[in-house]
Design an enzyme around this catalytic site. Structure first.
Site, PDB file in Angstrom:
ATOM      1  N   GLU A 283      25.354  36.936  37.627  1.00 33.71           N
ATOM      2  CA  GLU A 283      25.841  38.035  37.598  1.00 33.71           C
ATOM      3  C   GLU A 283      24.840  38.454  38.666  1.00 33.71           C
ATOM      4  O   GLU A 283      24.115  38.056  39.835  1.00 33.71           O
ATOM      5  CB  GLU A 283      24.172  39.546  37.266  1.00 33.71           C
ATOM      6  CG  GLU A 283      25.547  39.725  35.311  1.00 33.71           C
ATOM      7  CD  GLU A 283      24.391  40.475  34.705  1.00 33.71           C
ATOM      8  OE1 GLU A 283      23.325  40.731  35.152  1.00 33.71           O
ATOM      9  OE2 GLU A 283      24.219  40.925  33.632  1.00 33.71           O
TER      10      GLU A 283
ATOM     11  N   GLN B  71      50.079  36.497  39.603  1.00 34.62           N
ATOM     12  CA  GLN B  71      50.097  37.519  38.073  1.00 34.62           C
ATOM     13  C   GLN B  71      50.530  38.824  38.190  1.00 34.62           C
ATOM     14  O   GLN B  71      49.970  39.732  37.911  1.00 34.62           O
ATOM     15  CB  GLN B  71      49.036  37.749  37.494  1.00 34.62           C
ATOM     16  CG  GLN B  71      49.036  36.219  36.804  1.00 34.62           C
ATOM     17  CD  GLN B  71      47.434  36.024  36.028  1.00 34.62           C
ATOM     18  OE1 GLN B  71      47.007  36.887  34.529  1.00 34.62           O
ATOM     19  NE2 GLN B  71      46.503  34.822  36.513  1.00 34.62           N
TER      20      GLN B  71
ATOM     21  N   HIS C 123      51.430  36.341  46.991  1.00 34.48           N
ATOM     22  CA  HIS C 123      52.028  35.493  46.501  1.00 34.48           C
ATOM     23  C   HIS C 123      53.368  36.311  46.424  1.00 34.48           C
ATOM     24  O   HIS C 123      54.353  35.519  46.490  1.00 34.48           O
ATOM     25  CB  HIS C 123      51.586  34.897  44.961  1.00 34.48           C
ATOM     26  CG  HIS C 123      52.851  34.351  44.527  1.00 34.48           C
ATOM     27  ND1 HIS C 123      53.076  32.594  44.977  1.00 34.48           N
ATOM     28  CD2 HIS C 123      53.076  34.265  43.487  1.00 34.48           C
ATOM     29  CE1 HIS C 123      54.054  32.599  44.151  1.00 34.48           C
ATOM     30  NE2 HIS C 123      54.211  33.611  43.179  1.00 34.48           N
TER      31      HIS C 123
ATOM     32  N   LYS D   4      61.866  23.996  42.290  1.00 39.19           N
ATOM     33  CA  LYS D   4      60.842  23.670  41.340  1.00 39.19           C
ATOM     34  C   LYS D   4      60.839  24.836  40.292  1.00 39.19           C
ATOM     35  O   LYS D   4      61.710  25.846  40.328  1.00 39.19           O
ATOM     36  CB  LYS D   4      59.825  24.586  42.853  1.00 39.19           C
ATOM     37  CG  LYS D   4      58.347  23.500  41.096  1.00 39.19           C
ATOM     38  CD  LYS D   4      57.312  24.309  42.585  1.00 39.19           C
ATOM     39  CE  LYS D   4      56.670  25.611  42.457  1.00 39.19           C
ATOM     40  NZ  LYS D   4      55.352  25.850  42.924  1.00 39.19           N
TER      41      LYS D   4
ATOM     42  N   ASP E 191      53.370  26.962  52.731  1.00 45.73           N
ATOM     43  CA  ASP E 191      53.465  27.491  51.611  1.00 45.73           C
ATOM     44  C   ASP E 191      51.997  28.662  51.517  1.00 45.73           C
ATOM     45  O   ASP E 191      51.453  28.892  52.557  1.00 45.73           O
ATOM     46  CB  ASP E 191      53.354  26.407  50.971  1.00 45.73           C
ATOM     47  CG  ASP E 191      53.462  27.603  48.588  1.00 45.73           C
ATOM     48  OD1 ASP E 191      54.471  28.327  49.341  1.00 45.73           O
ATOM     49  OD2 ASP E 191      54.066  26.103  47.644  1.00 45.73           O
TER      50      ASP E 191
HETATM   51  C1  R5P Z   1      53.477  29.246  43.107  1.00 44.15           C
HETATM   52  O1  R5P Z   1      54.966  29.872  43.323  1.00 44.15           O
HETATM   53  C2  R5P Z   1      52.671  29.436  44.664  1.00 44.15           C
HETATM   54  O2  R5P Z   1      53.797  29.830  46.188  1.00 44.15           O
HETATM   55  C3  R5P Z   1      52.900  27.995  44.946  1.00 44.15           C
HETATM   56  O3  R5P Z   1      53.510  27.173  45.486  1.00 44.15           O
HETATM   57  C4  R5P Z   1      51.591  27.451  44.155  1.00 44.15           C
HETATM   58  O4  R5P Z   1      50.728  28.704  43.586  1.00 44.15           O
HETATM   59  C5  R5P Z   1      51.177  26.266  44.960  1.00 44.15           C
HETATM   60  O5  R5P Z   1      49.735  25.495  43.360  1.00 44.15           O
HETATM   61  P1  R5P Z   1      49.487  24.438  43.083  1.00 44.15           P
HETATM   62  O6  R5P Z   1      48.991  23.725  44.501  1.00 44.15           O
HETATM   63  O7  R5P Z   1      49.296  24.055  41.312  1.00 44.15           O
HETATM   64  O8  R5P Z   1      51.948  23.230  42.646  1.00 44.15           O
END
Ligand code: R5P
Length: 305
Positions: free
Chosen positions: A36, A94, A127, A193, A222
């Site tokens: 906590e 999310q 994101h 991807k 990214d």
């Molecule tokens: C998801 O699409 C985000 O843009 C990142 O590419 C993703 O969160 C990266 O996560 P990880 O390192 O687990 O592939």
């Protein structure tokens, strides 16, 4: 302005305070043995513009709880404005029910932050920018791209001798790659991807690429690096397509793979990451270099004065 630091990233809060030429405001955060958390306010904040720096990085829920306590205390004590500065806004991935029956956690976080007295939110490289639509209070979503572009420009020799190409490892990074390439006046490429939604932390998402990579110095851009699956798979593809070197530049170092050797032994030449999330010393490795977003956050905080 009074700038408070939650416990998630005190070094970043200190850098922002330095940029603003102020000292961090006094407060106390205690974490008990059972996990906590309790915040105590010791400053007089009445009629003051206050900001609280807290990234929703692991331990995500606990850091959110701490942020809420700051909001509640500042509101109760009569602060004029209460700005939540959340460089890494956890749960932003999310932003929708990816499969039927899933909770939309981003909307829940927005509701919690609003409920606890914050008047404004500043965040960075969400994101999904649609997340701001969950907020009824003004929410500013900043981008680290200019900061990254300036860094690349002033450290061009560190990125090998060949022509640069900016690579998006997936569709979500397309706009970033395109924009960064435009600022730097270089080419860009994109990968496709596929992830198994049953195993979202799968280390090897399927990937196919397009764009001129052969003989180039590739910078993958990214928002988040978590397991490294995206960046590492993409770097392997790039090298397979004839890239000279592959670098990664990302905003949020979630680094759920804790072992530094995993990253150090990866095909990535270097990993450049912002300081939106505090990386503990035990997770550091030689290939890791930080680019501070403190000047960007400080500049935007000045607008609240
Ligand atoms: C998801 O699409 C985000 O843009 C990142 O590419 C993703 O969160 C990266 O996560 P990880 O390192 O687990 O592939």
């Amino acid at each position: 302005m009074l700038l408070f630091s939650g416990s998630s990233n005190q070094p970043l809060a200190e850098k922002i305070a330095e940029e603003l030429k102020i000292s961090l405001a006094a407060c106390e955060t205690v974490r008990f043995a059972d996990g906590e958390v309790r915040v105590r306010m010791v400053e007089n904040v009445k009629d003051q513009v206050c900001a609280v720096l807290q990234s929703l990085s692991p331990p995500v829920d606990s850091n959110l709880m701490e942020l809420c306590q700051f909001g509640q205390l500042l509101k109760k004590a009569g602060a004029k404005k209460i700005v939540a500065v959340v460089p890494y806004l956890g749960y932003a991935r999310q932003d929708k029910a990816h499969r039927e029956g899933e909770a939309v956690s981003s909307a829940i976080v927005a509701k919690i932050i609003e409920t606890f007295g914050f008047t404004d939110v500043i965040t960075l490289d969400l994101h999904s920018v649609e997340v701001v639509n969950f907020y009824k209070i003004p929410t500013l979503s900043l981008s680290a791209l200019e900061t990254f572009a300036q860094f690349i420009d002033s450290h061009r020799d560190d990125f090998g001798g060949g022509d640069l190409v900016i690579a998006a490892p997936d569709e979500g990074a397309r706009n970033k790659a395109e924009e960064l390439a435009k600022i730097l006046e270089v080419d860009w490429a994109i990968f496709k991807k596929e992830r198994d939604l049953e195993k979202p932390d799968e280390i090897k998402p399927k990937m196919t690429g397009q764009g001129e990579i052969k003989g180039k110095e590739v910078i993958i851009i990214d928002d988040i690096v978590s397991t490294g699956g995206t960046a590492i798979t993409c770097s392997q593809k790039c090298l397979g397509m004839g890239a000279f070197h592959v670098f990664l530049m990302a905003t949020h170092a979630v680094f759920t793979r804790g072992e530094p050797q995993f990253w150090q032994n990866s095909p990535l030449e270097k990993i450049y990451i912002s300081d939106s999330i505090l990386v503990p010393k035990t997770k550091m490795f030689d290939k890791l270099e930080f680019i501070s977003v403190a000047p960007l956050l400080a500049k935007n905080l000045l607008n609240f004065l």
